[in-house]
Design an enzyme around this catalytic site. Structure first.
Site, PDB file in Angstrom:
ATOM      1  N   TYR A  16     -17.008  10.911  10.141  1.00 21.51           N
ATOM      2  CA  TYR A  16     -15.499  11.338  11.103  1.00 21.51           C
ATOM      3  C   TYR A  16     -14.825  10.804  12.203  1.00 21.51           C
ATOM      4  CZ  TYR A  16     -14.306  11.615   6.434  1.00 21.51           C
ATOM      5  OH  TYR A  16     -14.200  11.197   4.945  1.00 21.51           O
ATOM      6  N   HIS A  21      -8.080   9.672  13.168  1.00 20.51           N
ATOM      7  CA  HIS A  21      -7.772  11.478  12.397  1.00 20.51           C
ATOM      8  C   HIS A  21      -8.246  12.217  13.303  1.00 20.51           C
ATOM      9  CE1 HIS A  21      -5.496  12.928   9.280  1.00 20.51           C
ATOM     10  NE2 HIS A  21      -5.999  12.583   8.237  1.00 20.51           N
ATOM     11  N   PHE A  66     -11.993  20.508   5.845  1.00 18.03           N
ATOM     12  CA  PHE A  66     -11.332  19.011   6.184  1.00 18.03           C
ATOM     13  C   PHE A  66      -9.974  19.574   6.630  1.00 18.03           C
ATOM     14  CE2 PHE A  66     -15.173  18.212   3.796  1.00 18.03           C
ATOM     15  CZ  PHE A  66     -15.730  16.682   4.695  1.00 18.03           C
ATOM     16  N   ASN A  68      -7.122  18.458   5.253  1.00 17.42           N
ATOM     17  CA  ASN A  68      -5.458  19.011   4.259  1.00 17.42           C
ATOM     18  C   ASN A  68      -5.931  20.668   4.068  1.00 17.42           C
ATOM     19  OD1 ASN A  68      -5.434  16.055   4.332  1.00 17.42           O
ATOM     20  ND2 ASN A  68      -6.092  15.965   1.785  1.00 17.42           N
ATOM     21  N   ASN A 114      -1.299  16.548   7.082  1.00 20.89           N
ATOM     22  CA  ASN A 114      -1.499  17.298   6.543  1.00 20.89           C
ATOM     23  C   ASN A 114      -2.061  18.738   6.583  1.00 20.89           C
ATOM     24  OD1 ASN A 114      -0.951  15.429   3.314  1.00 20.89           O
ATOM     25  ND2 ASN A 114      -2.272  14.777   4.018  1.00 20.89           N
TER      26      ASN A 114
END
Length: 193
Positions: A16, A21, A66, A68, A114
């Site tokens: 990632y 994001h 993460f 969320n 989120n």
């Protein structure tokens, strides 16, 4: 010494690292690069570094939970330092801002982000500063694929300018207050070099 937590949101892992994001992680990495810091200390379910600047202790936090579940890292940091929500700055990607834009915002909702949703659920409110880094919406297609997609080289060139502009914005907010930084920077575009 005043303490402020600056939480850059993203997802852990090399998969990632360069995704849209991970804009918050990339912002903290830019600060670390410029200030000679290493964000490696394992604390609060994240990685941290302390940046002392003009009599303030700035705790740079990259939650490793993460996106969320970002609140599970941010909340323990605030509790440890005995801080209120107004001593928190959250840096995150913003699909409702075009690539090349960065905006400061005081309070508000989560707008579907989120990581913000998780933080707000645990804090019980959204009375913190957000530094929103524009990644734009996909022209067509899935938002999830867009935010988890990697910046293209031309996009990364623009985003690098956004990071430097956002750092100027952050430093102004810390030195002269959020309203002053908003008035000076919120209408700037970093599309052109």
């Amino acid at each position: 010494m005043d303490t402020i937590v600056i939480a850059g949101l993203g997802n852990p892992g090399s998969k990632y690292q360069w995704t849209r994001h991970n804009a918050g992680f990339l912002f903290l990495d830019r600060i670390a690069q410029l200030e000679g810091l290493s964000i490696v200390r394992k604390q609060f379910g994240g990685l941290t570094a302390e940046w002392e600047r003009k009599g303030k202790r700035l705790v740079l936090l990259k939650p490793q939970t993460f996106m969320n579940l970002s609140g599970r890292s941010v909340m323990p940091a605030l509790q440890f330092y005995k801080l209120k929500p107004d001593q928190l700055i959250v840096v995150h990607d913003e699909i409702d801002l075009a690539l090349g834009a960065a905006r400061l915002k005081q309070g508000g909702g989560h707008g579907g982000q989120n990581g913000l949703r998780s933080i707000m659920e645990l804090l019980g409110k959204g009375d913190f500063v957000r530094l929103r880094l524009g990644i734009g919406r996909p022209p067509h297609g899935d938002v999830t694929n867009h935010v988890l997609g990697v910046f293209t080289p031309p996009e990364m060139e623009i985003f690098a300018r956004v990071l430097d502009g956002a750092l100027d914005m952050l430093e102004t907010a810390l030195d002269e207050g959020v309203p002053k930084a908003m008035s000076l920077f919120n209408n700037k575009s970093y599309l052109e070099g």
